[in-house]
Motif scaffolding. Structure first.
Motif, PDB file in Angstrom:
ATOM      1  N   PHE A  35       0.851  -1.186   0.000  1.00 46.09           N
ATOM      2  CA  PHE A  35       0.000   0.000   0.000  1.00 46.09           C
ATOM      3  C   PHE A  35       0.882   1.230   0.000  1.00 46.09           C
ATOM      4  CE2 PHE A  35      -2.143   3.354   2.505  1.00 46.09           C
ATOM      5  CZ  PHE A  35      -3.208   3.593   1.659  1.00 46.09           C
ATOM      6  N   THR A  36       0.689   2.069  -0.987  1.00 44.51           N
ATOM      7  CA  THR A  36       1.387   3.349  -1.026  1.00 44.51           C
ATOM      8  C   THR A  36       0.405   4.420  -0.586  1.00 44.51           C
ATOM      9  OG1 THR A  36       2.760   2.571  -2.834  1.00 44.51           O
ATOM     10  CG2 THR A  36       2.670   4.952  -2.481  1.00 44.51           C
ATOM     11  N   PRO A  37       0.684   5.075   0.556  1.00 45.47           N
ATOM     12  CA  PRO A  37      -0.249   6.078   1.055  1.00 45.47           C
ATOM     13  C   PRO A  37      -0.376   7.255   0.085  1.00 45.47           C
ATOM     14  CG  PRO A  37       1.452   5.578   2.683  1.00 45.47           C
ATOM     15  CD  PRO A  37       1.837   4.905   1.411  1.00 45.47           C
ATOM     16  N   PRO A  38      -1.546   7.903   0.081  1.00 41.60           N
ATOM     17  CA  PRO A  38      -1.697   9.104  -0.743  1.00 41.60           C
ATOM     18  C   PRO A  38      -0.773  10.215  -0.230  1.00 41.60           C
ATOM     19  CG  PRO A  38      -3.634   8.750   0.631  1.00 41.60           C
ATOM     20  CD  PRO A  38      -2.744   7.571   0.822  1.00 41.60           C
ATOM     21  N   THR A  39      -0.539  11.206  -1.038  1.00 41.12           N
ATOM     22  CA  THR A  39       0.406  12.266  -0.676  1.00 41.12           C
ATOM     23  C   THR A  39      -0.013  13.032   0.569  1.00 41.12           C
ATOM     24  OG1 THR A  39      -0.696  13.774  -2.195  1.00 41.12           O
ATOM     25  CG2 THR A  39       1.223  12.584  -3.028  1.00 41.12           C
ATOM     26  N   TRP A  40      -1.293  13.095   0.863  1.00 40.99           N
ATOM     27  CA  TRP A  40      -1.757  13.839   2.044  1.00 40.99           C
ATOM     28  C   TRP A  40      -1.573  13.048   3.333  1.00 40.99           C
ATOM     29  CZ3 TRP A  40      -5.310  11.027   4.606  1.00 40.99           C
ATOM     30  CH2 TRP A  40      -6.074  10.126   3.873  1.00 40.99           C
ATOM     31  N   ALA A  41      -1.259  11.759   3.255  1.00 40.20           N
ATOM     32  CA  ALA A  41      -1.149  10.937   4.461  1.00 40.20           C
ATOM     33  C   ALA A  41       0.029  11.361   5.337  1.00 40.20           C
ATOM     34  CB  ALA A  41      -1.032   9.467   4.092  1.00 40.20           C
ATOM     35  N   TRP A  42       1.181  11.646   4.726  1.00 41.09           N
ATOM     36  CA  TRP A  42       2.363  11.981   5.528  1.00 41.09           C
ATOM     37  C   TRP A  42       2.192  13.287   6.284  1.00 41.09           C
ATOM     38  CZ3 TRP A  42       4.526   7.742   6.406  1.00 41.09           C
ATOM     39  CH2 TRP A  42       4.623   6.760   5.429  1.00 41.09           C
ATOM     40  N   PRO A  43       1.680  14.367   5.656  1.00 46.91           N
ATOM     41  CA  PRO A  43       1.403  15.563   6.459  1.00 46.91           C
ATOM     42  C   PRO A  43       0.330  15.300   7.525  1.00 46.91           C
ATOM     43  CG  PRO A  43       1.509  16.137   4.140  1.00 46.91           C
ATOM     44  CD  PRO A  43       1.547  14.640   4.213  1.00 46.91           C
ATOM     45  N   GLY A  44      -0.601  14.395   7.225  1.00 44.79           N
ATOM     46  CA  GLY A  44      -1.608  14.026   8.222  1.00 44.79           C
ATOM     47  C   GLY A  44      -0.972  13.352   9.429  1.00 44.79           C
ATOM     48  N   PHE A  45      -0.047  12.411   9.168  1.00 47.93           N
ATOM     49  CA  PHE A  45       0.687  11.780  10.266  1.00 47.93           C
ATOM     50  C   PHE A  45       1.448  12.834  11.072  1.00 47.93           C
ATOM     51  CE2 PHE A  45       0.715   7.641   7.821  1.00 47.93           C
ATOM     52  CZ  PHE A  45       0.021   6.913   8.777  1.00 47.93           C
ATOM     53  N   ALA A  46       2.112  13.743  10.364  1.00 53.77           N
ATOM     54  CA  ALA A  46       2.885  14.783  11.049  1.00 53.77           C
ATOM     55  C   ALA A  46       1.972  15.646  11.925  1.00 53.77           C
ATOM     56  CB  ALA A  46       3.635  15.643  10.039  1.00 53.77           C
ATOM     57  N   ALA A  47       0.782  15.970  11.441  1.00 52.84           N
ATOM     58  CA  ALA A  47      -0.144  16.797  12.224  1.00 52.84           C
ATOM     59  C   ALA A  47      -0.649  16.052  13.460  1.00 52.84           C
ATOM     60  CB  ALA A  47      -1.328  17.228  11.356  1.00 52.84           C
ATOM     61  N   VAL A  48      -1.023  14.794  13.291  1.00 51.51           N
ATOM     62  CA  VAL A  48      -1.521  14.007  14.431  1.00 51.51           C
ATOM     63  C   VAL A  48      -0.435  13.862  15.491  1.00 51.51           C
ATOM     64  CG1 VAL A  48      -2.247  11.682  15.141  1.00 51.51           C
ATOM     65  CG2 VAL A  48      -3.306  12.770  13.158  1.00 51.51           C
ATOM     66  N   PHE A  49       0.770  13.492  15.065  1.00 54.56           N
ATOM     67  CA  PHE A  49       1.835  13.308  16.042  1.00 54.56           C
ATOM     68  C   PHE A  49       2.380  14.637  16.555  1.00 54.56           C
ATOM     69  CE2 PHE A  49       1.742   9.062  14.233  1.00 54.56           C
ATOM     70  CZ  PHE A  49       1.600   8.350  15.412  1.00 54.56           C
ATOM     71  N   GLY A  50       2.240  15.700  15.779  1.00 52.81           N
ATOM     72  CA  GLY A  50       2.588  17.029  16.291  1.00 52.81           C
ATOM     73  C   GLY A  50       1.658  17.424  17.432  1.00 52.81           C
ATOM     74  N   ALA A  51       0.357  17.143  17.282  1.00 46.59           N
ATOM     75  CA  ALA A  51      -0.595  17.413  18.362  1.00 46.59           C
ATOM     76  C   ALA A  51      -0.283  16.546  19.581  1.00 46.59           C
ATOM     77  CB  ALA A  51      -2.026  17.165  17.880  1.00 46.59           C
ATOM     78  N   ALA A  52       0.070  15.295  19.346  1.00 44.41           N
ATOM     79  CA  ALA A  52       0.439  14.411  20.459  1.00 44.41           C
ATOM     80  C   ALA A  52       1.718  14.903  21.139  1.00 44.41           C
ATOM     81  CB  ALA A  52       0.605  12.981  19.961  1.00 44.41           C
ATOM     82  N   ALA A  53       2.643  15.461  20.358  1.00 47.10           N
ATOM     83  CA  ALA A  53       3.873  16.006  20.939  1.00 47.10           C
ATOM     84  C   ALA A  53       3.565  17.213  21.822  1.00 47.10           C
ATOM     85  CB  ALA A  53       4.858  16.391  19.838  1.00 47.10           C
ATOM     86  N   LEU A  54       2.638  18.050  21.386  1.00 43.46           N
ATOM     87  CA  LEU A  54       2.248  19.190  22.222  1.00 43.46           C
ATOM     88  C   LEU A  54       1.616  18.725  23.529  1.00 43.46           C
ATOM     89  CD1 LEU A  54       0.820  21.676  19.555  1.00 43.46           C
ATOM     90  CD2 LEU A  54       2.975  21.845  20.836  1.00 43.46           C
TER      91      LEU A  54
END
Length: 186
Positions: A57-76
C-alpha cells in the motif's frame, strides 16, 4: 525472511498488537496509567500504519502531512504533560520522532519510500543518528528493567491484567524496538 516485505509486516504486527494491548490498558483503575496507555496506543497504531510495506500500500500524498499533524498534536500534549513526570519526556521524544519520520517521508520522492537504508545518501542525517542513539539506549534500559531482581521474592500481589507493570514495560520495549527498526530504514 521470505522477501523484503516480511520485516515490514512483522513490524506492523508488533506495533498493532502493542497498540491493541495499550487500548485494553486504558481500562485500568489508575488514571495516570490510562492516560499513558492512550498515548502509547496512538504510537503503536501510528507506527503500524507507517510501517506498512510500500509494495502492499502506497499512502496518498496527504497521508504523511496528516501523520505529522496528528503526532505534532500528540507532541504538544506530551510537552504539556512533561511538567509532571519524566516518562512524558519519552513520549515527547517518541512523538517528535514520528513527526520527523513523517516529514522525511512527505519530502522524499515516491521511489524512495521503497528503498532501504544506504540507498543514495551521504550517510545518516544527524537527527536520525541522535534518535537512533536515544532509542538504542531506551531499548537496552527497558530490557534490563524486565529482568527479575534477585531477592525480590516477596508476596505476590494479584494485579489486574491492565495494571501489570511488567507487561506495560514489555509493550514499551517492543515499541522502542519498532521505533529503532523504523529509524534504521530512513
Amino acid at each position: 525472511m521470505h522477501g523484503p516485505a516480511s520485516p515490514g509486516w512483522l513490524l506492523v504486527a508488533l506495533c498493532a498488537a502493542t497498540g491493541a494491548y495499550c487500548l485494553l490498558r486504558m481500562r485500568s483503575g489508575v488514571e495516570e496509567q490510562r492516560r499513558a496507555a492512550g498515548g502509547e496506543a496512538l504510537m503503536g497504531f501510528g507506527m503500524a500504519a507507517m510501517a506498512v510495506p510500500p509494495a502492499a500500500f502506497t499512502p496518498p500524498t496527504w497521508a504523511w502531512p496528516g501523520f505529522a499533524a496528528v503526532f505534532g498534536a500528540a507532541a504538544l500534549q506530551a510537552l504539556w504533560a512533561a511538567r509532571t513526570g519524566a516518562h512524558h519526556l519519552h513520549h515527547l521524544v517518541g512523538t517528535g520522532a514520528m513527526v520527523y519520520m513523517a516529514a522525511v517521508m512527505a519530502t522524499a520522492p515516491a521511489p524512495a519510500h521503497a528503498h532501504g537504508p544506504g540507498q543514495g545518501g551521504s550517510g545518516i542525517p544527524l537527527l536520525t543518528g541522535v534518535l537512533l542513539l536515544y532509542f538504542t539506549g531506551y531499548v537496552l534500559l527497558s530490557g534490563v528493567r524486565l529482568l527479575p531482581v534477585a531477592g525480590a521474592g516477596g508476596p505476590a500481589v494479584a494485579a489486574a491484567w491492565s495494571d501489570r507493570p511488567e507487561v506495560a514495560r514489555a509493550c514499551r520495549l517492543s515499541m522502542g524496538i519498532g521505533m529503532l527498526a523504523m529509524l534504521l530504514t530512513m
